[in-house]
Design an enzyme around this catalytic site. Sequence first.
Site, PDB file in Angstrom:
ATOM      1  N   SER A   1      28.618  85.771  57.897  1.00 24.00           N
ATOM      2  CA  SER A   1      27.833  86.777  57.186  1.00 24.00           C
ATOM      3  C   SER A   1      28.565  87.267  55.941  1.00 24.00           C
ATOM      4  O   SER A   1      29.736  87.661  56.015  1.00 24.00           O
ATOM      5  CB  SER A   1      27.554  87.961  58.122  1.00 24.00           C
TER       6      SER A   1
ATOM      7  N   SER B   1      20.967  94.109  46.348  1.00 29.32           N
ATOM      8  CA  SER B   1      20.131  95.169  45.797  1.00 29.32           C
ATOM      9  C   SER B   1      20.890  96.287  45.105  1.00 29.32           C
ATOM     10  O   SER B   1      20.322  96.981  44.256  1.00 29.32           O
ATOM     11  CB  SER B   1      19.271  95.774  46.907  1.00 29.32           C
TER      12      SER B   1
ATOM     13  N   HIS C   1      14.682  90.799  47.417  1.00 31.31           N
ATOM     14  CA  HIS C   1      14.667  91.374  46.074  1.00 31.31           C
ATOM     15  C   HIS C   1      14.377  90.322  45.006  1.00 31.31           C
ATOM     16  O   HIS C   1      14.470  90.620  43.808  1.00 31.31           O
ATOM     17  CB  HIS C   1      15.991  92.074  45.779  1.00 31.31           C
TER      18      HIS C   1
ATOM     19  N   LYS D   1       8.102  94.859  48.349  1.00 33.06           N
ATOM     20  CA  LYS D   1       8.743  95.092  47.055  1.00 33.06           C
ATOM     21  C   LYS D   1       7.859  94.495  45.959  1.00 33.06           C
ATOM     22  O   LYS D   1       6.836  95.075  45.618  1.00 33.06           O
ATOM     23  CB  LYS D   1      10.172  94.549  47.084  1.00 33.06           C
TER      24      LYS D   1
ATOM     25  N   THR E   1       5.729  94.250  69.106  1.00 29.71           N
ATOM     26  CA  THR E   1       5.405  95.116  67.978  1.00 29.71           C
ATOM     27  C   THR E   1       3.958  94.942  67.561  1.00 29.71           C
ATOM     28  O   THR E   1       3.479  93.813  67.411  1.00 29.71           O
ATOM     29  CB  THR E   1       6.318  94.796  66.773  1.00 29.71           C
ATOM     30  N   THR E   2       3.251  96.043  67.368  1.00 33.59           N
ATOM     31  CA  THR E   2       1.880  95.980  66.873  1.00 33.59           C
ATOM     32  C   THR E   2       1.841  95.258  65.534  1.00 33.59           C
ATOM     33  O   THR E   2       2.701  95.465  64.674  1.00 33.59           O
ATOM     34  CB  THR E   2       1.308  97.400  66.713  1.00 33.59           C
TER      35      THR E   2
ATOM     36  N   THR F   1      25.650 103.768  51.454  1.00 33.66           N
ATOM     37  CA  THR F   1      24.919 102.654  50.857  1.00 33.66           C
ATOM     38  C   THR F   1      25.813 101.870  49.912  1.00 33.66           C
ATOM     39  O   THR F   1      25.746 100.633  49.840  1.00 33.66           O
ATOM     40  CB  THR F   1      23.675 103.169  50.107  1.00 33.66           C
TER      41      THR F   1
END
Length: 404
Positions: free
Chosen positions: A136, A188, A216, A247, A276-277, A362
Amino acid sequence: MDFEAFFKSELEGLHEEGRYRVFADLERRNGQFPRATRYTENGTQDVTVWCSNDYLGMGQNQVVVEAMKQAIDSCGAGAGGTRNISGTNHHHVLLEKELADLHGKESALIFTSGYISNWATLGTLGQKIPGLIIFSDALNHASMIEGIRYSKCPKVIWRHNDLQDLEAKLKAADPKAPKLIAFESVYSMDGDMAPIREICDLADKYGAMTYLDEVHAVGMYGPRGGGVAERDGLMDRVTIIEGTLGKAIGVMGGYITASTALCDFIRSFSSGFIFTTALPPALAAGAVASIRHLKSSQIERFAHQERVRRLRALLEARGIPHMDNPSHIVPVMVGDASKCKWISDILLDNFNVYVQPINYPTVPKKTERLRITPTPLHSNEDMDHLVSALHQLWSRCALARAVA
């Protein structure tokens, strides 16, 4: 334990560091993007939004809006449940076909957000493939990090965009272990781009899959908006391309595109998909309309790139420091959490300019910034006003100027 006292103490710490986040109460105006109405205790205020990820203004494109209205009229509001029970709508099927075509893949699978598509896919692959090691990039998005963490599989973090470090870590790993390299095309916060071709070369050399987050970049790059991998002719070399509908596409949702077997594998084993709906049909219909439009129109992309160039030139002329990068993201560097928030507040209150401060966690401390995202719909007057306001506030804060 006094839980309420603990909560208040932690929040007070954020206030003292200048990192407490306040959400502006805004209402976007249909057909007038980037204009919005701000609601305050003292009434309303007209503002110009400078930090939206609706990069091309497609969230208010009339083709998209009309497609969503028609889907509401024909299907109603909700999906009716999870995809496995009663929630697969024909608009979902059409959207997945459109996405697979966009990225040159056999199949696609949609999720409720880009966060969920990253978390669910990486989490399921790491959990289900025996012995998988995920490599990663150090600056990968929180959703990718959480997915890898959730999987509990072995992980190796390599220095951001550092090919030598990546190869050293691939070389040091068990040659028999299955491997996956996870990275983004456009990062980003700094706006820099990954060396996709060279990463794919290393993946081929060491027998690894590749997982590319294009959230992005989708809609923004390539002749049909397929992202940086399409622009560079590399989509066929990437195992999994992940993206968002929230986005540049202007709606909401996330997705992966890959081989039929891989998408079916995630569909069949991922709890993040199964339980999940499903997306409301109107959102899927809007996404289809947006993708089809951007596949055939370069107008938005060309106009957007021109706007980015002009804004950068104006900032340079005034000595406002901004991070140089090859993308559409313009980080204006402040380097102080309190001043960053103060500038953001004054821009909003006194200049009718809305741009959120980006603070730790962030971004690293001392790299606090205003993340500005110009769009094709920002006028010359909008840009002149923004840069003039920043020029004034830079002087008031005694912040360093960039040297030409």
